[in-house]
Write a protein that holds these residues in place. Structure first.
Motif, PDB file in Angstrom:
ATOM      1  N   PRO A  35       0.794  -1.356   0.032  1.00 11.96           N
ATOM      2  CA  PRO A  35      -0.098   0.135   0.157  1.00 11.96           C
ATOM      3  C   PRO A  35       0.677   1.468  -0.006  1.00 11.96           C
ATOM      4  CG  PRO A  35      -0.385  -1.302   2.002  1.00 11.96           C
ATOM      5  CD  PRO A  35       0.837  -1.958   1.284  1.00 11.96           C
ATOM      6  N   CYS A  36       2.085   1.127   0.398  1.00 10.87           N
ATOM      7  CA  CYS A  36       3.099   2.376   0.308  1.00 10.87           C
ATOM      8  C   CYS A  36       3.992   2.360  -0.869  1.00 10.87           C
ATOM      9  CB  CYS A  36       3.970   2.295   1.770  1.00 10.87           C
ATOM     10  SG  CYS A  36       2.944   2.118   3.329  1.00 10.87           S
ATOM     11  N   ARG A  37       3.675   1.778  -1.660  1.00  9.07           N
ATOM     12  CA  ARG A  37       4.755   1.658  -2.878  1.00  9.07           C
ATOM     13  C   ARG A  37       4.530   3.164  -3.669  1.00  9.07           C
ATOM     14  NH1 ARG A  37       3.736  -4.154  -5.870  1.00  9.07           N
ATOM     15  NH2 ARG A  37       5.227  -5.164  -4.573  1.00  9.07           N
ATOM     16  N   SER A  38       6.146   3.484  -3.819  1.00  5.13           N
ATOM     17  CA  SER A  38       6.132   4.565  -4.683  1.00  5.13           C
ATOM     18  C   SER A  38       5.891   4.455  -5.907  1.00  5.13           C
ATOM     19  CB  SER A  38       7.756   5.166  -4.641  1.00  5.13           C
ATOM     20  OG  SER A  38       7.942   5.985  -5.461  1.00  5.13           O
ATOM     21  N   LEU A  39       5.246   5.654  -6.610  1.00  5.67           N
ATOM     22  CA  LEU A  39       5.029   5.300  -8.080  1.00  5.67           C
ATOM     23  C   LEU A  39       6.131   5.635  -8.872  1.00  5.67           C
ATOM     24  CD1 LEU A  39       1.561   7.092  -8.027  1.00  5.67           C
ATOM     25  CD2 LEU A  39       2.149   4.805  -8.281  1.00  5.67           C
ATOM     26  N   THR A  40       7.223   6.138  -8.387  1.00  4.96           N
ATOM     27  CA  THR A  40       8.324   6.633  -9.098  1.00  4.96           C
ATOM     28  C   THR A  40       9.709   6.009  -8.914  1.00  4.96           C
ATOM     29  OG1 THR A  40       8.531   8.395  -7.649  1.00  4.96           O
ATOM     30  CG2 THR A  40       7.733   9.145  -9.805  1.00  4.96           C
ATOM     31  N   ASN A  41       9.942   5.540  -7.642  1.00  7.27           N
ATOM     32  CA  ASN A  41      11.170   4.899  -7.222  1.00  7.27           C
ATOM     33  C   ASN A  41      10.630   3.421  -6.912  1.00  7.27           C
ATOM     34  OD1 ASN A  41      11.449   7.796  -5.519  1.00  7.27           O
ATOM     35  ND2 ASN A  41      13.140   7.321  -7.098  1.00  7.27           N
ATOM     36  N   VAL A  42      11.139   2.383  -7.622  1.00  3.77           N
ATOM     37  CA  VAL A  42      10.832   0.984  -7.417  1.00  3.77           C
ATOM     38  C   VAL A  42      12.095   0.426  -6.835  1.00  3.77           C
ATOM     39  CG1 VAL A  42      10.254  -1.205  -8.181  1.00  3.77           C
ATOM     40  CG2 VAL A  42       9.324   1.111  -9.109  1.00  3.77           C
ATOM     41  N   VAL A  43      11.926   0.209  -5.356  1.00  6.18           N
ATOM     42  CA  VAL A  43      13.198  -0.234  -4.741  1.00  6.18           C
ATOM     43  C   VAL A  43      13.109  -1.860  -4.524  1.00  6.18           C
ATOM     44  CG1 VAL A  43      14.577  -0.261  -2.611  1.00  6.18           C
ATOM     45  CG2 VAL A  43      13.446   1.741  -3.775  1.00  6.18           C
ATOM     46  N   PHE A  44      13.852  -2.689  -4.873  1.00  4.21           N
ATOM     47  CA  PHE A  44      13.878  -4.173  -4.682  1.00  4.21           C
ATOM     48  C   PHE A  44      15.064  -4.582  -4.471  1.00  4.21           C
ATOM     49  CE2 PHE A  44      15.137  -5.353  -9.058  1.00  4.21           C
ATOM     50  CZ  PHE A  44      15.154  -4.135  -9.705  1.00  4.21           C
ATOM     51  N   ARG A  45      15.176  -6.178  -4.191  1.00  2.03           N
ATOM     52  CA  ARG A  45      16.276  -6.536  -3.742  1.00  2.03           C
ATOM     53  C   ARG A  45      16.410  -7.906  -4.735  1.00  2.03           C
ATOM     54  NH1 ARG A  45      15.272  -6.016   1.953  1.00  2.03           N
ATOM     55  NH2 ARG A  45      15.905  -3.961   2.579  1.00  2.03           N
ATOM     56  N   LEU A  46      17.380  -8.587  -4.761  1.00  2.00           N
ATOM     57  CA  LEU A  46      17.377  -9.995  -5.428  1.00  2.00           C
ATOM     58  C   LEU A  46      17.476 -10.854  -4.098  1.00  2.00           C
ATOM     59  CD1 LEU A  46      20.072  -9.664  -8.264  1.00  2.00           C
ATOM     60  CD2 LEU A  46      17.515  -9.561  -8.229  1.00  2.00           C
ATOM     61  N   ARG A  47      16.712 -11.986  -4.286  1.00  2.00           N
ATOM     62  CA  ARG A  47      16.770 -12.961  -3.213  1.00  2.00           C
ATOM     63  C   ARG A  47      17.867 -13.782  -2.959  1.00  2.00           C
ATOM     64  NH1 ARG A  47      11.881 -12.816  -0.474  1.00  2.00           N
ATOM     65  NH2 ARG A  47      10.289 -12.336  -1.919  1.00  2.00           N
ATOM     66  N   ASN A  48      18.821 -13.638  -3.891  1.00  2.00           N
ATOM     67  CA  ASN A  48      20.273 -14.005  -3.738  1.00  2.00           C
ATOM     68  C   ASN A  48      21.266 -12.840  -4.244  1.00  2.00           C
ATOM     69  OD1 ASN A  48      22.648 -14.839  -4.167  1.00  2.00           O
ATOM     70  ND2 ASN A  48      22.267 -16.498  -5.750  1.00  2.00           N
ATOM     71  N   PRO A  49      21.435 -12.275  -3.140  1.00  2.00           N
ATOM     72  CA  PRO A  49      21.943 -10.718  -3.277  1.00  2.00           C
ATOM     73  C   PRO A  49      23.561 -10.967  -4.059  1.00  2.00           C
ATOM     74  CG  PRO A  49      21.770 -11.182  -1.269  1.00  2.00           C
ATOM     75  CD  PRO A  49      21.127 -12.497  -1.765  1.00  2.00           C
ATOM     76  N   GLY A  50      24.017 -12.221  -3.917  1.00  2.65           N
ATOM     77  CA  GLY A  50      25.307 -12.528  -4.669  1.00  2.65           C
ATOM     78  C   GLY A  50      25.051 -12.300  -6.170  1.00  2.65           C
ATOM     79  N   LEU A  51      24.065 -12.377  -6.671  1.00  9.88           N
ATOM     80  CA  LEU A  51      23.654 -12.204  -8.055  1.00  9.88           C
ATOM     81  C   LEU A  51      23.747 -10.628  -8.706  1.00  9.88           C
ATOM     82  CD1 LEU A  51      21.209 -14.789  -8.989  1.00  9.88           C
ATOM     83  CD2 LEU A  51      23.708 -15.041  -9.676  1.00  9.88           C
ATOM     84  N   GLN A  52      23.742  -9.866  -7.710  1.00  9.66           N
ATOM     85  CA  GLN A  52      23.408  -8.285  -7.880  1.00  9.66           C
ATOM     86  C   GLN A  52      24.583  -7.755  -8.900  1.00  9.66           C
ATOM     87  OE1 GLN A  52      21.831  -5.732  -5.092  1.00  9.66           O
ATOM     88  NE2 GLN A  52      23.184  -4.029  -5.835  1.00  9.66           N
ATOM     89  N   PRO A  53      25.779  -8.279  -8.681  1.00 10.16           N
ATOM     90  CA  PRO A  53      26.753  -7.637  -9.885  1.00 10.16           C
ATOM     91  C   PRO A  53      26.537  -8.099 -11.158  1.00 10.16           C
ATOM     92  CG  PRO A  53      28.053  -8.266  -7.885  1.00 10.16           C
ATOM     93  CD  PRO A  53      26.440  -8.794  -7.518  1.00 10.16           C
ATOM     94  N   ARG A  54      25.958  -9.377 -11.216  1.00  5.54           N
ATOM     95  CA  ARG A  54      25.558  -9.839 -12.555  1.00  5.54           C
ATOM     96  C   ARG A  54      24.380  -9.105 -12.977  1.00  5.54           C
ATOM     97  NH1 ARG A  54      25.160 -16.029 -12.815  1.00  5.54           N
ATOM     98  NH2 ARG A  54      27.062 -16.699 -11.438  1.00  5.54           N
ATOM     99  N   PHE A  55      23.360  -9.152 -12.319  1.00  2.00           N
ATOM    100  CA  PHE A  55      22.398  -8.152 -12.791  1.00  2.00           C
ATOM    101  C   PHE A  55      22.351  -6.815 -13.339  1.00  2.00           C
ATOM    102  CE2 PHE A  55      18.844  -5.336 -11.961  1.00  2.00           C
ATOM    103  CZ  PHE A  55      17.624  -5.912 -12.293  1.00  2.00           C
ATOM    104  N   LEU A  56      23.400  -6.091 -12.473  1.00  3.33           N
ATOM    105  CA  LEU A  56      23.874  -4.742 -13.043  1.00  3.33           C
ATOM    106  C   LEU A  56      24.516  -4.739 -14.231  1.00  3.33           C
ATOM    107  CD1 LEU A  56      24.574  -3.173  -9.430  1.00  3.33           C
ATOM    108  CD2 LEU A  56      22.637  -2.888 -10.856  1.00  3.33           C
ATOM    109  N   GLU A  57      25.304  -5.939 -14.256  1.00  6.12           N
ATOM    110  CA  GLU A  57      26.294  -6.030 -15.465  1.00  6.12           C
ATOM    111  C   GLU A  57      25.543  -6.438 -16.780  1.00  6.12           C
ATOM    112  OE1 GLU A  57      29.424  -9.175 -17.003  1.00  6.12           O
ATOM    113  OE2 GLU A  57      29.511  -8.763 -14.959  1.00  6.12           O
TER     114      GLU A  57
END
Ligand SMILES: Cc1ncc(COP(=O)(O)O)c(C=O)c1O
Length: 381
Positions: free
Chosen positions: A310-332
């Protein structure tokens, strides 16, 4: 498993309107529409103002006066600003307003009440504390700012100088979905990360302000919409440069204004009006947000949106990967697909897609498709 090559496009190969262009989801400075960038380029032509470029014209002359006043008129139209409000264009971004607000609105040493909903609210509190007492009227801190406490839960006292809220929390991706009714004190809102992108009734705020670099164009400039009766009550003795009354009396040309920034904001506002104004911006915002949140919600095993729904921003969608170790790959992989600026704020990490007025709906669609592909590949790109 799909071939790695699916994501293998070099940034330079990403074409938007025929130009090499990355699609920035950065939180600010944010993406500008191509049409506005083109106009800015043309506008720098020295032939525009009798042999001078817009950067060279005097700030007291008629050409700049026209630009300056047109910007204020467009803001009044686009934001439906009532006649009893003054529109100020001030240097120093939104942070300067954190400092100016308490200096201008505090009476008789009264406390400033703040609804703490994230990093920028904390900054507003810190700045207000530098010039007098402050109180926390409500806080989402214990819930790691995943929620915005609803107005019914706020403890606002009638002796406060004003109540400060952040209408959209850029870092945690939450939004104040409802405004309080019958507040006993003036309501002051920081709308830096959703002004014009999301619906906000200006008339409900005694002061509504925003740094421009997310929804209105250039960094380093703030728009302040303030009730005129508050200007009359600004304390005597403030240095004029810090006084809303002095800026208002000078038509926001107290000193040499940031002429280039005002001009650039004018180009952005002109484009927004041509595209259909606030209503169309709000429609696009909702469409972009729906595309991206729906993509995240389709893959709960891969993505974890941070804000409570109910509090979700309409302009900044903030999220995480369940496996944070994959984040560098996600960004790449995102970068290889031409999507940049997706790393979360440095204070919280994770991921964030910021989509303001300058982000085409097509950009959100491309991000949603990327989120689907990344999930389908189990992050193994
Ligand atoms: C909600 C909010 N308020 C204030 C600021 C600070 O803006 P500025 O950098 O223009 O001072 C930001 C910047 O990201 C913001 O998101």
């Amino acid at each position: 498993m799909p071939a790695r090559g699916r994501y293998d496009r070099t940034p330079g190969e990403v074409k938007v309107n025929g130009a090499n262009r990355m699609l920035s989801f950065g939180a600010g400075p944010a993406r500008w529409p191509e049409a506005v960038l083109r106009r800015a380029k043309e506008g720098l032509d020295p032939a525009r103002f009798g042999g001078l470029s817009v950067l060279e014209i005097g700030h007291r002359g008629p050409d700049y006066a026209r630009i300056h006043e047109e910007v204020r008129e467009r803001l009044r139209r686009l934001l439906a600003v009532p006649e009893d409000r003054e529109i100020l264009l001030l240097p120093g971004g939104a942070t300067m307003q954190f400092a100016m607000l308490p200096l201008n609105l505090r009476r008789d040493g009264r406390p400033v009440d703040v609804v703490l909903t994230g990093r920028w609210a904390e900054k507003a509190l810190e700045h207000a504390r530098a010039s007098g007492p402050v109180r926390v009227a409500a806080s989402g801190k214990e819930q790691s700012y995943r929620i915005v406490p609803p107005p019914e839960a706020w403890a606002v006292r009638a002796d406060a100088a004003y109540l400060h809220v952040t209408t959209n929390n850029t870092v945690f991706g939450t939004r104040l979905a409802r405004l309080p009714e019958d507040l006993p004190v003036p309501l002051v809102g920081d709308a830096s990360s959703e002004i014009l992108a999301a619906p906000l009734p200006v008339s409900r705020f005694a002061v509504l302000y925003a740094g421009a670099q997310k929804c209105l164009g250039p960094a380093g400039l703030a728009v302040v919409v303030i009730r005129r009766d508050l200007l009359e009550a600004v304390p005597e003795g403030l240095p004029p440069m810090l006084s809303y009354r002095a800026h208002a009396a000078a038509g926001s040309r107290l000193n040499t204004p940031p002429t280039a920034l005002v001009w650039l904001m004018g180009l952005m506002l002109e484009w927004i009006e041509e595209e259909g104004g606030a209503e169309e911006m709000h429609r696009r915002t909702r469409e972009r947000a729906a595309l991206v949140y729906e993509a995240l919600d389709r893959h709960p095993e891969v993505y974890e949106p941070v804000a409570a729904p109910p509090c979700r921003s309409l302009t900044n969608v903030v999220f995480r990967l369940r496996n944070p170790g994959l984040q560098p790959r996600f960004l790449e992989a995102a970068r290889a697909a031409g999507l940049v600026g997706l790393a979360g704020h440095r204070s919280v990490g994770g991921l964030r897609a910021s989509m303001y007025t300058g982000m085409p709906v097509e950009g959100a669609r491309r991000l949603a498709e990327f989120l689907d592909r990344f999930a389908a590949d189990g992050g193994a790109v």
